[in-house]
Design a protein around this motif. Structure first.
Motif, PDB file in Angstrom:
ATOM      1  N   PHE A 180       0.801  -1.228   0.000  1.00 18.34           N
ATOM      2  CA  PHE A 180       0.000   0.000   0.000  1.00 18.34           C
ATOM      3  C   PHE A 180       0.832   1.276   0.000  1.00 18.34           C
ATOM      4  O   PHE A 180       0.275   2.360  -0.071  1.00 18.34           O
ATOM      5  CB  PHE A 180      -0.917   0.030   1.236  1.00 18.34           C
ATOM      6  N   GLY A 181       2.143   1.147   0.123  1.00 16.75           N
ATOM      7  CA  GLY A 181       3.007   2.288   0.359  1.00 16.75           C
ATOM      8  C   GLY A 181       3.217   3.188  -0.830  1.00 16.75           C
ATOM      9  O   GLY A 181       2.657   2.980  -1.898  1.00 16.75           O
ATOM     10  N   PRO A 182       4.027   4.232  -0.604  1.00 13.09           N
ATOM     11  CA  PRO A 182       4.798   4.443   0.629  1.00 13.09           C
ATOM     12  C   PRO A 182       3.944   4.891   1.802  1.00 13.09           C
ATOM     13  O   PRO A 182       2.882   5.485   1.609  1.00 13.09           O
ATOM     14  CB  PRO A 182       5.799   5.540   0.247  1.00 13.09           C
ATOM     15  N   ILE A 183       4.439   4.590   3.013  1.00 14.54           N
ATOM     16  CA  ILE A 183       3.767   5.026   4.237  1.00 14.54           C
ATOM     17  C   ILE A 183       4.044   6.511   4.430  1.00 14.54           C
ATOM     18  O   ILE A 183       5.204   6.933   4.465  1.00 14.54           O
ATOM     19  CB  ILE A 183       4.257   4.210   5.449  1.00 14.54           C
ATOM     20  N   ARG A 184       2.974   7.307   4.536  1.00 16.85           N
ATOM     21  CA  ARG A 184       3.121   8.754   4.576  1.00 16.85           C
ATOM     22  C   ARG A 184       3.008   9.324   5.991  1.00 16.85           C
ATOM     23  O   ARG A 184       3.652  10.320   6.313  1.00 16.85           O
ATOM     24  CB  ARG A 184       2.075   9.403   3.670  1.00 16.85           C
ATOM     25  N   ASN A 185       2.178   8.704   6.831  1.00 11.57           N
ATOM     26  CA  ASN A 185       1.966   9.285   8.151  1.00 11.57           C
ATOM     27  C   ASN A 185       1.437   8.220   9.100  1.00 11.57           C
ATOM     28  O   ASN A 185       0.938   7.174   8.672  1.00 11.57           O
ATOM     29  CB  ASN A 185       0.972  10.447   8.065  1.00 11.57           C
ATOM     30  N   VAL A 186       1.550   8.474  10.385  1.00 11.31           N
ATOM     31  CA  VAL A 186       0.993   7.594  11.408  1.00 11.31           C
ATOM     32  C   VAL A 186       0.041   8.410  12.282  1.00 11.31           C
ATOM     33  O   VAL A 186       0.274   9.591  12.549  1.00 11.31           O
ATOM     34  CB  VAL A 186       2.084   6.926  12.267  1.00 11.31           C
ATOM     35  N   GLY A 187      -1.057   7.773  12.697  1.00 10.47           N
ATOM     36  CA  GLY A 187      -2.042   8.439  13.536  1.00 10.47           C
ATOM     37  C   GLY A 187      -1.784   8.196  15.006  1.00 10.47           C
ATOM     38  O   GLY A 187      -0.673   7.847  15.416  1.00 10.47           O
ATOM     39  N   ALA A 188      -2.828   8.368  15.799  1.00  7.62           N
ATOM     40  CA  ALA A 188      -2.700   8.211  17.247  1.00  7.62           C
ATOM     41  C   ALA A 188      -2.132   6.840  17.598  1.00  7.62           C
ATOM     42  O   ALA A 188      -2.548   5.819  17.050  1.00  7.62           O
ATOM     43  CB  ALA A 188      -4.062   8.410  17.908  1.00  7.62           C
ATOM     44  N   VAL A 189      -1.188   6.828  18.515  1.00  8.70           N
ATOM     45  CA  VAL A 189      -0.476   5.606  18.893  1.00  8.70           C
ATOM     46  C   VAL A 189      -0.859   5.215  20.320  1.00  8.70           C
ATOM     47  O   VAL A 189      -0.825   6.041  21.229  1.00  8.70           O
ATOM     48  CB  VAL A 189       1.050   5.797  18.801  1.00  8.70           C
ATOM     49  N   THR A 190      -1.209   3.945  20.496  1.00  7.66           N
ATOM     50  CA  THR A 190      -1.456   3.400  21.828  1.00  7.66           C
ATOM     51  C   THR A 190      -0.382   2.364  22.131  1.00  7.66           C
ATOM     52  O   THR A 190      -0.415   1.251  21.593  1.00  7.66           O
ATOM     53  CB  THR A 190      -2.845   2.745  21.917  1.00  7.66           C
ATOM     54  N   PRO A 191       0.609   2.695  22.947  1.00  8.15           N
ATOM     55  CA  PRO A 191       1.677   1.729  23.239  1.00  8.15           C
ATOM     56  C   PRO A 191       1.143   0.534  24.039  1.00  8.15           C
ATOM     57  O   PRO A 191       0.236   0.675  24.875  1.00  8.15           O
ATOM     58  CB  PRO A 191       2.678   2.523  24.063  1.00  8.15           C
ATOM     59  N   LEU A 192       1.716  -0.615  23.767  1.00  7.87           N
ATOM     60  CA  LEU A 192       1.470  -1.814  24.562  1.00  7.87           C
ATOM     61  C   LEU A 192       2.787  -2.113  25.274  1.00  7.87           C
ATOM     62  O   LEU A 192       3.740  -2.613  24.673  1.00  7.87           O
ATOM     63  CB  LEU A 192       1.043  -2.977  23.664  1.00  7.87           C
ATOM     64  N   HIS A 193       2.849  -1.771  26.557  1.00  7.91           N
ATOM     65  CA  HIS A 193       4.103  -1.842  27.301  1.00  7.91           C
ATOM     66  C   HIS A 193       4.447  -3.303  27.607  1.00  7.91           C
ATOM     67  O   HIS A 193       3.671  -4.032  28.207  1.00  7.91           O
ATOM     68  CB  HIS A 193       3.998  -1.043  28.589  1.00  7.91           C
ATOM     69  N   ASP A 194       5.624  -3.686  27.169  1.00  8.17           N
ATOM     70  CA  ASP A 194       6.132  -5.028  27.432  1.00  8.17           C
ATOM     71  C   ASP A 194       7.645  -4.912  27.530  1.00  8.17           C
ATOM     72  O   ASP A 194       8.279  -4.341  26.630  1.00  8.17           O
ATOM     73  CB  ASP A 194       5.729  -5.986  26.297  1.00  8.17           C
ATOM     74  N   PRO A 195       8.259  -5.409  28.601  1.00  9.90           N
ATOM     75  CA  PRO A 195       9.706  -5.233  28.754  1.00  9.90           C
ATOM     76  C   PRO A 195      10.523  -5.909  27.665  1.00  9.90           C
ATOM     77  O   PRO A 195      11.637  -5.477  27.361  1.00  9.90           O
ATOM     78  CB  PRO A 195       9.996  -5.855  30.134  1.00  9.90           C
ATOM     79  N   ASN A 196       9.984  -6.969  27.073  1.00 13.31           N
ATOM     80  CA  ASN A 196      10.720  -7.694  26.039  1.00 13.31           C
ATOM     81  C   ASN A 196      10.294  -7.320  24.627  1.00 13.31           C
ATOM     82  O   ASN A 196      11.135  -7.235  23.731  1.00 13.31           O
ATOM     83  CB  ASN A 196      10.540  -9.203  26.239  1.00 13.31           C
ATOM     84  N   PHE A 197       8.987  -7.106  24.434  1.00 10.32           N
ATOM     85  CA  PHE A 197       8.474  -6.846  23.098  1.00 10.32           C
ATOM     86  C   PHE A 197       7.508  -5.652  23.117  1.00 10.32           C
ATOM     87  O   PHE A 197       6.301  -5.825  22.947  1.00 10.32           O
ATOM     88  CB  PHE A 197       7.768  -8.086  22.539  1.00 10.32           C
ATOM     89  N   PRO A 198       8.005  -4.433  23.320  1.00  8.57           N
ATOM     90  CA  PRO A 198       7.104  -3.275  23.292  1.00  8.57           C
ATOM     91  C   PRO A 198       6.433  -3.143  21.930  1.00  8.57           C
ATOM     92  O   PRO A 198       7.083  -3.274  20.885  1.00  8.57           O
ATOM     93  CB  PRO A 198       8.037  -2.100  23.582  1.00  8.57           C
ATOM     94  N   SER A 199       5.114  -2.911  21.949  1.00  7.24           N
ATOM     95  CA  SER A 199       4.321  -2.886  20.730  1.00  7.24           C
ATOM     96  C   SER A 199       3.473  -1.626  20.697  1.00  7.24           C
ATOM     97  O   SER A 199       3.469  -0.838  21.639  1.00  7.24           O
ATOM     98  CB  SER A 199       3.429  -4.135  20.648  1.00  7.24           C
TER      99      SER A 199
END
Length: 312
Positions: A180-199
């Motif tokens: 679908f690219g190129p990727i132009r922008n990112v919207g609101a981000v909700t972090p998923l906190h994980d010490p090994n695999f932050p998402s």
């Protein structure tokens, strides 16, 4: 004969496979099954791990120091299968030793600055780099890329992943950029906190679609799915790509004046041998995912980190 070597004797190096079955999901298995390749050496900081690995996969020599491996084996291809933070240091050593091809596990770098340095070094030393965004050379995903136009205008794209934005998430970002690219922008981000695999869950604006990217907790289960719905049909990627299902708009069975999405076929043929597909493609001189692809992913991750004020 192509002399091949591996640094980092973990799962993607060989641990996901065994020598005597039909699956080819690791570097060592791909080398073993290719008659033009031989595994001349393996290296790991843990000598016992390297020794056991060599016994399973028939490597000629075992090392705990990558400089010794590069000097004594002089490989034509070096697979870098170490933890992410060691990719750039080993890449530097491989380039300085004159290794013609470096096959990097993804992500190839831990930051945007790292991949920029690696690109400059590769240009200076004329090193070819393959980055193992393996879905780019798996036949099911190649077919999917060609079939996207048959969907018509896209109405909805949703992607779900686990195990970290820089890990499995990088594979998904690469698919989004490819399809679908190129990727132009990112919207609101909700972090998923994980010490090994932050998402992170977020929306992505690409040239040909808006995508909802959803991160789930890795501890519960692993998932990697992509659902693409256009005005003429639908394509769903299930179980990481082991199945790719196709649907086409057609007349409803019970009500002629309506249309439904009708299942037409499912691709499930070459995913278990994706590493073989990649090696064959690279040796034939065909286009492989490379550091320029990695640069795009690192740029997007940097945007996501800035938006979330959280370092992934």
């Amino acid at each position: 004969m192509v002399d091949c070597a591996i640094v980092g004797c973990g799962r993607i190096a060989g641990g996901y496979d065994v020598p005597h079955d039909d699956q080819i999901r690791t570097h060592a298995k791909a080398y073993l099954r290719n008659p033009d390749c031989q595994l001349v050496g393996v290296c790991d900081s843990d000598f016992n791990s390297a020794r056991r690995f060599s016994e399973i996969w028939g490597a000629d020599q075992v090392f705990t120091n990558v400089e010794d491996l590069l000097e004594k084996c002089k490989p034509d291809i070096l697979s870098v299968c170490t933890p992410n933070e060691m990719h750039e240091p080993y890449f530097l050593k491989a380039c300085k030793a004159g290794v013609p091809i470096v096959w990097m596990e993804k992500p190839a770098a831990s930051s945007l600055m790292e991949v920029e340095r690696m690109i400059n070094l590769a240009k200076t030393t004329d090193t070819k780099v393959w980055v193992n965004y393996f879905r780019r050379y798996e036949k099911g995903f190649l077919n999917l890329s060609s079939a996207l136009t048959s969907l018509g205008a896209l109405q909805n794209v949703r992607a779900i992943y686990t195990k970290g934005l820089r890990n499995n998430g990088s594979h998904m970002l690469d698919l989004i950029d490819w399809f679908f690219g190129p990727i132009r922008n990112v919207g609101a981000v909700t972090p998923l906190h994980d010490p090994n695999f932050p998402s992170a869950s977020l929306t992505i604006e690409a040239d040909r679609a808006s995508i909802e990217l959803i991160a789930l907790e890795y501890e519960q289960f692993e998932i990697f799915e992509l659902d693409i719905i256009g005005i003429n049909g639908r394509i769903t990627v299930v179980d990481g790509g082991q199945e790719i299902k196709y649907y086409q708009k057609g007349s409803a069975r019970l009500y002629d004046e309506y249309s439904n999405l009708i299942f037409t076929h499912c691709h499930s043929g070459t995913y278990p041998t994706f590493m073989q597909e990649g090696l064959l493609r690279g040796l034939a001189g065909e286009v492989m995912p490379n550091l320029q692809n990695e640069l795009k992913i690192q740029q997007v991750i940097q945007k996501i980190s800035t938006k979330a004020q959280y370092q992934f």
